[in-house]
Design a protein around this motif. Structure first.
Motif, PDB file in Angstrom:
ATOM      1  N   MET A 115       0.892  -1.078  -0.166  1.00 58.93           N
ATOM      2  CA  MET A 115       0.278  -0.068  -0.050  1.00 58.93           C
ATOM      3  C   MET A 115       0.822   1.302   0.006  1.00 58.93           C
ATOM      4  N   GLU A 116       1.997   1.168   0.697  1.00 60.92           N
ATOM      5  CA  GLU A 116       2.644   2.436   0.822  1.00 60.92           C
ATOM      6  C   GLU A 116       3.556   2.662  -0.533  1.00 60.92           C
ATOM      7  N   ILE A 117       3.901   1.485  -1.458  1.00 62.40           N
ATOM      8  CA  ILE A 117       4.395   1.671  -2.707  1.00 62.40           C
ATOM      9  C   ILE A 117       3.362   2.438  -3.695  1.00 62.40           C
ATOM     10  N   ARG A 118       2.002   1.710  -3.608  1.00 63.20           N
ATOM     11  CA  ARG A 118       0.846   2.388  -4.283  1.00 63.20           C
ATOM     12  C   ARG A 118       0.641   4.027  -3.865  1.00 63.20           C
ATOM     13  N   GLU A 119       0.842   4.392  -2.758  1.00 64.77           N
ATOM     14  CA  GLU A 119       0.695   5.799  -2.618  1.00 64.77           C
ATOM     15  C   GLU A 119       1.803   6.519  -3.016  1.00 64.77           C
ATOM     16  N   LEU A 120       2.972   6.088  -2.981  1.00 68.70           N
ATOM     17  CA  LEU A 120       4.066   6.402  -3.552  1.00 68.70           C
ATOM     18  C   LEU A 120       4.081   6.791  -5.051  1.00 68.70           C
ATOM     19  N   MET A 121       3.471   5.752  -5.765  1.00 72.03           N
ATOM     20  CA  MET A 121       3.194   5.656  -7.023  1.00 72.03           C
ATOM     21  C   MET A 121       2.381   6.799  -7.564  1.00 72.03           C
ATOM     22  N   GLU A 122       1.287   6.874  -6.765  1.00 73.80           N
ATOM     23  CA  GLU A 122       0.300   7.969  -6.922  1.00 73.80           C
ATOM     24  C   GLU A 122       0.904   9.550  -6.921  1.00 73.80           C
ATOM     25  N   LYS A 123       1.896   9.505  -5.801  1.00 74.65           N
ATOM     26  CA  LYS A 123       2.334  10.832  -5.594  1.00 74.65           C
ATOM     27  C   LYS A 123       3.170  11.265  -6.793  1.00 74.65           C
ATOM     28  N   LEU A 124       4.056  10.191  -7.520  1.00 72.29           N
ATOM     29  CA  LEU A 124       5.068  10.481  -8.543  1.00 72.29           C
ATOM     30  C   LEU A 124       4.244  10.712  -9.695  1.00 72.29           C
ATOM     31  N   LYS A 125       2.995  10.850 -10.059  1.00 76.74           N
ATOM     32  CA  LYS A 125       2.328  11.150 -11.115  1.00 76.74           C
ATOM     33  C   LYS A 125       2.475  12.667 -11.435  1.00 76.74           C
ATOM     34  N   THR A 126       2.792  12.937 -12.579  1.00 79.47           N
ATOM     35  CA  THR A 126       3.234  14.445 -12.861  1.00 79.47           C
ATOM     36  C   THR A 126       2.319  14.577 -13.979  1.00 79.47           C
ATOM     37  N   PRO A 127       1.481  15.461 -14.096  1.00 82.50           N
ATOM     38  CA  PRO A 127       0.636  16.051 -14.938  1.00 82.50           C
ATOM     39  C   PRO A 127       1.432  16.475 -16.226  1.00 82.50           C
ATOM     40  N   SER A 128       0.984  16.410 -17.548  1.00 83.61           N
ATOM     41  CA  SER A 128       1.535  17.032 -18.649  1.00 83.61           C
ATOM     42  C   SER A 128       1.603  18.510 -18.813  1.00 83.61           C
ATOM     43  N   ASP A 129       2.486  18.967 -19.364  1.00 84.72           N
ATOM     44  CA  ASP A 129       2.639  20.479 -19.683  1.00 84.72           C
ATOM     45  C   ASP A 129       1.243  21.082 -20.008  1.00 84.72           C
ATOM     46  N   ALA A 130       0.577  20.521 -20.900  1.00 87.81           N
ATOM     47  CA  ALA A 130      -0.565  20.991 -21.505  1.00 87.81           C
ATOM     48  C   ALA A 130      -1.547  21.148 -20.471  1.00 87.81           C
ATOM     49  N   LYS A 131      -1.705  20.055 -19.438  1.00 84.65           N
ATOM     50  CA  LYS A 131      -2.663  19.909 -18.492  1.00 84.65           C
ATOM     51  C   LYS A 131      -2.307  21.067 -17.388  1.00 84.65           C
ATOM     52  N   LEU A 132      -0.962  21.165 -17.245  1.00 87.23           N
ATOM     53  CA  LEU A 132      -0.914  22.260 -16.254  1.00 87.23           C
ATOM     54  C   LEU A 132      -1.224  23.597 -16.688  1.00 87.23           C
ATOM     55  N   MET A 133      -0.800  23.753 -17.983  1.00 85.05           N
ATOM     56  CA  MET A 133      -1.078  25.247 -18.440  1.00 85.05           C
ATOM     57  C   MET A 133      -2.631  25.350 -18.435  1.00 85.05           C
ATOM     58  N   LYS A 134      -3.487  24.261 -18.823  1.00 82.80           N
ATOM     59  CA  LYS A 134      -4.699  24.585 -18.765  1.00 82.80           C
ATOM     60  C   LYS A 134      -5.280  24.999 -17.431  1.00 82.80           C
ATOM     61  N   ILE A 135      -4.824  24.279 -16.486  1.00 83.96           N
ATOM     62  CA  ILE A 135      -5.213  24.630 -15.011  1.00 83.96           C
ATOM     63  C   ILE A 135      -4.979  26.151 -14.751  1.00 83.96           C
ATOM     64  N   ALA A 136      -3.483  26.406 -14.917  1.00 84.11           N
ATOM     65  CA  ALA A 136      -3.170  27.640 -14.786  1.00 84.11           C
ATOM     66  C   ALA A 136      -4.016  28.868 -15.456  1.00 84.11           C
ATOM     67  N   ILE A 137      -4.367  28.681 -16.583  1.00 86.81           N
ATOM     68  CA  ILE A 137      -5.119  29.529 -17.524  1.00 86.81           C
ATOM     69  C   ILE A 137      -6.486  29.570 -16.950  1.00 86.81           C
ATOM     70  N   ASP A 138      -7.204  28.438 -16.547  1.00 84.81           N
ATOM     71  CA  ASP A 138      -8.464  28.368 -15.910  1.00 84.81           C
ATOM     72  C   ASP A 138      -8.480  29.199 -14.879  1.00 84.81           C
ATOM     73  N   ASP A 139      -7.321  29.147 -13.906  1.00 79.79           N
ATOM     74  CA  ASP A 139      -7.214  29.778 -12.622  1.00 79.79           C
ATOM     75  C   ASP A 139      -7.286  31.272 -12.924  1.00 79.79           C
ATOM     76  N   LEU A 140      -6.253  31.671 -14.123  1.00 79.10           N
ATOM     77  CA  LEU A 140      -6.201  33.176 -14.290  1.00 79.10           C
ATOM     78  C   LEU A 140      -7.632  33.731 -14.883  1.00 79.10           C
ATOM     79  N   ASN A 141      -8.074  33.000 -15.280  1.00 79.53           N
ATOM     80  CA  ASN A 141      -9.537  33.347 -16.012  1.00 79.53           C
ATOM     81  C   ASN A 141     -10.577  33.567 -15.067  1.00 79.53           C
ATOM     82  N   ASN A 142     -10.557  32.825 -13.760  1.00 77.76           N
ATOM     83  CA  ASN A 142     -11.291  32.771 -12.851  1.00 77.76           C
ATOM     84  C   ASN A 142     -11.119  33.804 -11.770  1.00 77.76           C
ATOM     85  N   LEU A 143     -11.817  35.025 -12.117  1.00 74.31           N
ATOM     86  CA  LEU A 143     -11.820  36.222 -11.381  1.00 74.31           C
ATOM     87  C   LEU A 143     -12.273  36.142 -10.102  1.00 74.31           C
ATOM     88  N   SER A 144     -12.793  35.302  -9.482  1.00 72.14           N
ATOM     89  CA  SER A 144     -13.292  34.914  -8.226  1.00 72.14           C
ATOM     90  C   SER A 144     -12.145  34.407  -7.202  1.00 72.14           C
TER      91      SER A 144
END
Length: 403
Positions: A115-144
């Motif tokens: 179970m510890e290994i599985r949890e570590l594997m989950e933490k190691l998952k890194t989103p792609s640049d495209a996904k990270l950019m989309k998140i950042a742009i969505d946050d930037l457009n969220n004026l609230s």
């Protein structure tokens, strides 16, 4: 995100090696079916991690070398590769001791390690640049969202926008529009980082340059380059330079928006931020070089302005060596223009005096081992400028004598 991935990877690798080696060796002893099912799950998870299929144990030297080169960015081409790297960078005695200790664990304790290994594997998952950019742009457009979150989104885009593919992707996700909107933000720091992002995204990228110019952004950036807030002015001028570099349409728009007046104002202000002076004189030299390359049909009167020429020659005597070099290079390009009058350089700008002072300074620097190589290169450039200058003066004298 990148630094966070690196730290997680390094912590995780050490534990993964101990746990994985212990589990696989215990599997050989206990023939546990449950452990076999775990490893199949790990392979399924590897698809989500975008890892390649696991390779054989007898990795070739080239594959091992490839794993070595890739481990620093927080990712590996395969789970096997990660383990190979970790084993190779671990103390063999400590690994052996840890492995023997894990072999003594009970079935329940082994399951807990799984179970510890599985949890570590989950933490190691890194989103792609495209996904990270989309998140950042969505946050930037969220004026609230709070200002702190939107500022964080801009900081992330600053890192992500530099690669060409990522910069091109910003044009498809309305990211450029969101960043450009922040150029009018009342907070100087927000305007500054927004201009910086646009500069990084458009650097040597004609496609993004075109998109930003068509959105009418250049006039705003030129205005920002006059800001009393030096960071804002510096980053705005950086963006202007990146937008119009090797871009004829951008340069034409630059002159239409009185960019030349802005540039001359900065160059004539000796008390202005030194970084702004560096960027200004570099931009001037680049604009003149475009004229010399024939990318523009006519030589602009701007380059013959006596005040501008005097300002650039004065920068040759600056205490900052970088500014001296950039100013000398700009003077060289200016002298090569057909429309430039060498007499103005002598009588108004006193270029001969400036070149003499620079020669004396460089003679002193050549005696210093720390600056010798730089000083020799500068002296070669100074002599080249002097030869061009004297040659143009002689040509003027011969013309006058002939008349």
């Amino acid at each position: 995100m990148e630094r966070r991935s690196i730290s997680i990877s390094r912590m995780a690798v050490a534990l993964l090696v101990v746990l994985a080696i212990g589990v696989t060796r215990a599997d050989r002893v206990n023939k546990s079916a449950s452990l076999g099912s775990f490893w199949s799950t790990a392979k399924e998870e590897s698809d989500h991690l975008r890892w390649k299929p696991e390779v054989d144990d007898d990795l070739s030297d080239s594959v091992v070398q490839e794993e070595e080169e890739h481990h620093l960015d927080g990712g590996f081409s395969s789970l096997e590769g990660m383990l190979q790297w970790a084993v190779g960078h671990s103390d063999p005695e400590k690994l052996k001791e840890a492995s023997l200790g894990i072999q003594r664990l009970s079935t329940e304790e082994l399951k807990q390690r799984q179970m510890e290994i599985r949890e570590l594997m989950e933490k190691l998952k890194t989103p792609s640049d495209a996904k990270l950019m989309k998140i950042a742009i969505d946050d930037l457009n969220n004026l609230s969202l709070p200002l702190e979150d939107r500022h964080r989104a801009l900081q992330e885009l600053l890192i992500l926008a530099e690669p060409i593919d990522n910069a091109n992707g910003m044009t498809k996700t309305w990211g450029l529009t969101a960043v450009i909107r922040e150029l009018s933000n009342p907070i100087p720091e927000i305007r500054t980082i927004s201009a910086w992002i646009l500069g990084k995204a458009s650097q040597n990228n004609p496609f993004v340059q075109k998109q930003i110019l068509e959105l009418g952004t250049l006039a705003k950036l030129i205005e920002m380059a006059r800001s009393d807030f030096s960071e804002e002015a510096t980053k705005a001028l950086y963006a202007v330079s990146a937008l119009i570099r090797n871009n004829i349409e951008g340069q034409e728009l630059f002159y239409m928006e009185a960019g030349d007046t802005m540039l001359q104002s900065i160059l004539s202000n000796s008390t202005i931020d030194i970084r702004l002076l560096r960027k200004s004189v570099f931009l001037l030299a680049d604009l003149v070089e475009c004229q010399l390359d024939g990318r523009s049909n006519t030589e602009l009167p701007f380059f013959s302005n006596h005040s501008l020429l005097k300002s650039v020659v004065d920068l040759m005597t600056s205490e900052d060596l970088d500014i001296q070099e950039k100013a000398l290079y700009a003077v060289k390009n200016l002298l090569l223009l057909r429309s430039i009058d060498a007499v103005v350089f002598k009588d108004v700008c006193e270029l001969d005096v400036a070149l003499g002072r620079m020669r004396q300074q460089l003679e002193q620097l050549i005696c210093d081992d720390k600056f010798k190589e730089y000083a020799l290169d500068m002296e070669n450039l100074r002599r080249e400028v002097e030869l061009i200058f004297v040659g143009k003066l002689d040509k003027v004298r011969r013309t006058v004598d002939f008349l």
